[in-house]
Design an enzyme around this catalytic site. Sequence first.
Site, PDB file in Angstrom:
ATOM      1  N   THR A  84      -2.397  -8.005  -9.797  1.00  0.00           N
ATOM      2  CA  THR A  84      -3.408  -6.986 -10.039  1.00  0.00           C
ATOM      3  C   THR A  84      -3.879  -7.031 -11.484  1.00  0.00           C
ATOM      4  OG1 THR A  84      -2.356  -5.618  -8.381  1.00  0.00           O
ATOM      5  CG2 THR A  84      -3.870  -4.509  -9.870  1.00  0.00           C
TER       6      THR A  84
ATOM      7  N   GLY B 231       3.777   6.662  15.168  1.00  0.00           N
ATOM      8  CA  GLY B 231       2.340   6.741  15.448  1.00  0.00           C
ATOM      9  C   GLY B 231       1.588   5.673  14.673  1.00  0.00           C
TER      10      GLY B 231
ATOM     11  N   PHE C 262      -9.806  -3.970  -7.994  1.00  0.00           N
ATOM     12  CA  PHE C 262     -10.223  -4.848  -6.905  1.00  0.00           C
ATOM     13  C   PHE C 262     -11.065  -4.004  -5.959  1.00  0.00           C
ATOM     14  CE2 PHE C 262      -6.039  -7.249  -7.609  1.00  0.00           C
ATOM     15  CZ  PHE C 262      -6.649  -8.119  -8.497  1.00  0.00           C
TER      16      PHE C 262
ATOM     17  N   TYR D 197      11.434   9.050  25.922  1.00  0.00           N
ATOM     18  CA  TYR D 197      10.043   9.266  26.368  1.00  0.00           C
ATOM     19  C   TYR D 197       9.128   8.085  26.075  1.00  0.00           C
ATOM     20  CZ  TYR D 197      10.467  11.138  21.661  1.00  0.00           C
ATOM     21  OH  TYR D 197      10.793  11.304  20.349  1.00  0.00           O
TER      22      TYR D 197
ATOM     23  N   THR E 171      -0.019  -2.504   1.208  1.00  0.00           N
ATOM     24  CA  THR E 171       0.918  -3.566   0.844  1.00  0.00           C
ATOM     25  C   THR E 171       2.317  -2.987   0.621  1.00  0.00           C
ATOM     26  OG1 THR E 171      -0.820  -4.856  -0.192  1.00  0.00           O
ATOM     27  CG2 THR E 171       1.414  -5.298  -0.925  1.00  0.00           C
ATOM     28  N   SER E 172       2.363  -1.784   0.085  1.00  0.00           N
ATOM     29  CA  SER E 172       3.656  -1.156  -0.178  1.00  0.00           C
ATOM     30  C   SER E 172       4.486  -1.052   1.090  1.00  0.00           C
ATOM     31  CB  SER E 172       3.445   0.249  -0.757  1.00  0.00           C
ATOM     32  OG  SER E 172       2.377   0.240  -1.665  1.00  0.00           O
TER      33      SER E 172
ATOM     34  N   HIS F  13       3.088  -6.064  -8.824  1.00  0.00           N
ATOM     35  CA  HIS F  13       2.548  -4.704  -8.716  1.00  0.00           C
ATOM     36  C   HIS F  13       3.670  -3.670  -8.778  1.00  0.00           C
ATOM     37  CE1 HIS F  13       0.287  -1.250  -7.322  1.00  0.00           C
ATOM     38  NE2 HIS F  13      -0.816  -1.965  -7.392  1.00  0.00           N
TER      39      HIS F  13
END
Lengths: 519, 519
Positions: A272, A380, A102, A358, A174-175, A213
């Site tokens: 897929t 993050g 893809f 924090y 996607t995982s 998948h």
Amino acid sequence: MSSLDTNPATFCTGDADSSFQPLNADDVRSYLHTSVDFICDYYKSVESLPVLPSVEPGYLRRLLQPAPPTCSAPFNVTMKELREAVVPGMTHWASPNFFAFFPSTNSAAGIAGELIASAINSVGFTWQASPAATEMEVLALDWLAQLLRLPPSFMNRTGAAGRGTGGGVILGTTSEAMLVTLVAARDAALRRIGSDGMAGITRLTVYAADQTHSTFFKACRLAGFDPANVRSIPTREEKDFALEPERLLEAMEADAAAGLVPAYVCCTVGTTSSNAVDPVGAVADVAAGFKAWVHIDAAYAGSACICPEFRHHIDGVERVDSISMSPHKWLMTCLDCTCLWVRDSLRLTGSLETTPEYLKNDVSDSGIVTDLKDMQVGTGRRFRGLKLWMVMRTYGAAKLQEHIRSDVAMAKMLEGLVRADDRFEVVVPRNFALVCFRIKPHGGAMAEDEAEEANRELMERLNKTGKAYLAHTVIGRKFVLRFAVGSSTQEERHVRSAWELIQKTTTEMMMEATEKLIM
Amino acid sequence: MSSLDTNPATFCTGDADSSFQPLNADDVRSYLHTSVDFICDYYKSVESLPVLPSVEPGYLRRLLQPAPPTCSAPFNVTMKELREAVVPGMTHWASPNFFAFFPSTNSAAGIAGELIASAINSVGFTWQASPAATEMEVLALDWLAQLLRLPPSFMNRTGAAGRGTGGGVILGTTSEAMLVTLVAARDAALRRIGSDGMAGITRLTVYAADQTHSTFFKACRLAGFDPANVRSIPTREEKDFALEPERLLEAMEADAAAGLVPAYVCCTVGTTSSNAVDPVGAVADVAAGFKAWVHIDAAYAGSACICPEFRHHIDGVERVDSISMSPHKWLMTCLDCTCLWVRDSLRLTGSLETTPEYLKNDVSDSGIVTDLKDMQVGTGRRFRGLKLWMVMRTYGAAKLQEHIRSDVAMAKMLEGLVRADDRFEVVVPRNFALVCFRIKPHGGAMAEDEAEEANRELMERLNKTGKAYLAHTVIGRKFVLRFAVGSSTQEERHVRSAWELIQKTTTEMMMEATEKLIM
């Protein structure tokens, strides 16, 4: 290395003059303009570069220095090495002759968004840490949800009735979407059975068609599901390799009867391997009987659902728990950008929330904002919402739909060409822009058991030319070539050329085989 | 929305003329040059922008359209909305007045690398899918490993004795590094105890100091460890809040005696809260007695270890199983870029490998290449190695070290300023470029129990000025201000100005308090 043990700056000529400013205005402007020129040249030349390089493993280390340099180099030296050592070893996903996977579609607006985000370089773990980044992500997700006509229950929007429980987040792959929803579903199921901690985890079961998948089965392992409890439901050719609700029901009932607890079903829209579509509504109905979480993986084909004529593929979405799709695949938003929407964001944050001292702040405490760190694996996060918004804002829905339709039309054209040549067959119905075909076995010169060899040979010969790159799959025990239309620089002529190359190569192969027989 | 139900292109003037080319050369050049100009202007003005914006939750949705547009817009419209709606709502991590969190440092070369990677947009899940992307990532990791003087056992390098078992991978966040190593350690421990599937998971225990980043405890949850088996080892002020090997040993011995199985220890070099450093070698020695996996989280401070004078903080690394650090924090490589090295990559790939048919290829089968998908959470991946290599290639080790030293010198200067004002105290020893300080409680006007209120008030007043942004933490029951030096545009004058603002604000607060007492 020993030179690094002292202060090596004294050994580098030209480096010692002024203090180091990594974001020096002149450098920023000149490095980035140089990069833009490189990119424009790259796009101009990529059509003529071999799609699949012929380099050997380890080639790059032989071309570049094995150890990091001590002294700085002019940026042009870096760029020269990029051009001369890196580019020749790339598999060119941006090539119009790339048909293997893809495509990672892209656009000027998408790249611009990524560029600006990487310069702003904010970390939006909480709303306060970057209000605009969080709000932009939420807005972009709500926009896309509207294009997909997702039910309002999946949106962050505050309506007349106050804030809903739905919510979305942009992840890398996607995982990750599978992993975080699996964990939320796991914890919900454990609570349901009154498990003491993880004691009940070996009773939980998960379900997906065997065409799902592989990364789903990996995500199950990561989340601690017992490998023995991960059900891969067999699919059949006569059902176009889609998940059959009756078989799902059978498997879930058998598990429940054995005292196990069905916790999660993964339902793929556009697999897929062959672009099979699991029936979302019917799957949701089966799962509801067991209170199992249903997730739709529409990584690739989800983008097509912005067109009314494809939207029916996710009909029933209002009855599932979560859905993810990746604009980095087919919506011209460069890597990485996977959108996940959940109907009950509290089940997600319940499993993923962390609030170290924090990161505490008044706005988060108030509960009126979304801290996106609590809907993802880590803390993050990049400012991914910007590029997604810039793509939709700049191009508008009409052009995005046009882009999808144009790719599908090219695939349809290819499908027609394949069908018109009776040496070949289209193996599964084409749903979107992926055509799965093969050299057809036939009673005479080529039996079924020789077809695999011929198709493998065809693929290898094609890929070696550098003029096209196709991948294969095995589906229903057939070795099949995957021709994925839609890289961002692709036009109809590239698809036609590739097909001509396939025909020509096949003719050559058949002539060689005939010659061998005669000799 | 209803206009999207038909083909809306006919309603958009100017859109219908030509077919849509998302990577049209003119657009690519003009959008990106416009973006570069925006970035240069942004860096020029960021110093004068309020670091922390004063926007209210929901502000962006009120400024921008709530629904996606149907028609395309000139790129300048997108950019105008970016400037007028998005920028005013940003928390400016790139501001020289940003001191709240570990900075996301950046550089011209880093941004250039990210830009080029996003234009090339390759997906290097296997070596074949993008040989240069895989080899560049491996090379960049080996370069950085050399700068860190990691033992060769962590490197991908093939020596005279053949390929080692070590290996590295670039991930998005430290959390992913923790998660994948936790899963590998979990599976290894389960094998060791002969667990049938996940049956033994409730016997496994993990360990970390109570100062460890909250994302570690989240990663443990994700990987299915029993919450009751995650040990948060208390730290003490007199040991500078570092993990005490004796306490770790005690906890592990008690668990082992109770029939539990110690599986993993997380050892932090440079905690987020206060930059505490757990003693790597001693922790490794304790863990070895239990065959537990030891991971070093050096997300922030790992970058400093490229300087010989800081390298001792990871002494003992040759005895641990894995180490991760994030160049996106302190090595001028924009988000995201977390490097993970493992001593035995087979234990990682053993838990994370997936090989669907369509990714099979001869080179992968040969086993001579690394397929990086097998060392991470998902399958898809960005070309992150490029920017990391470009930073090291362009600046060289000497300038990277200079950058670290300059930040540490500024922090040292600030530490001196704090110590010179007897209203304040430095609360924990400064190891790198983070200064943890507070208004000191003293017998007279301000008792210990009033100090928290005063420091919170100081932080809020400072942050409201828009001239500085600091965060807080609570350590050893003390409410402490965190002053993290090192955003990429920062110079000594910014640190001095911020300190003057802190002093001035404190004086004002104290005068107000005195006035209240008098009145």
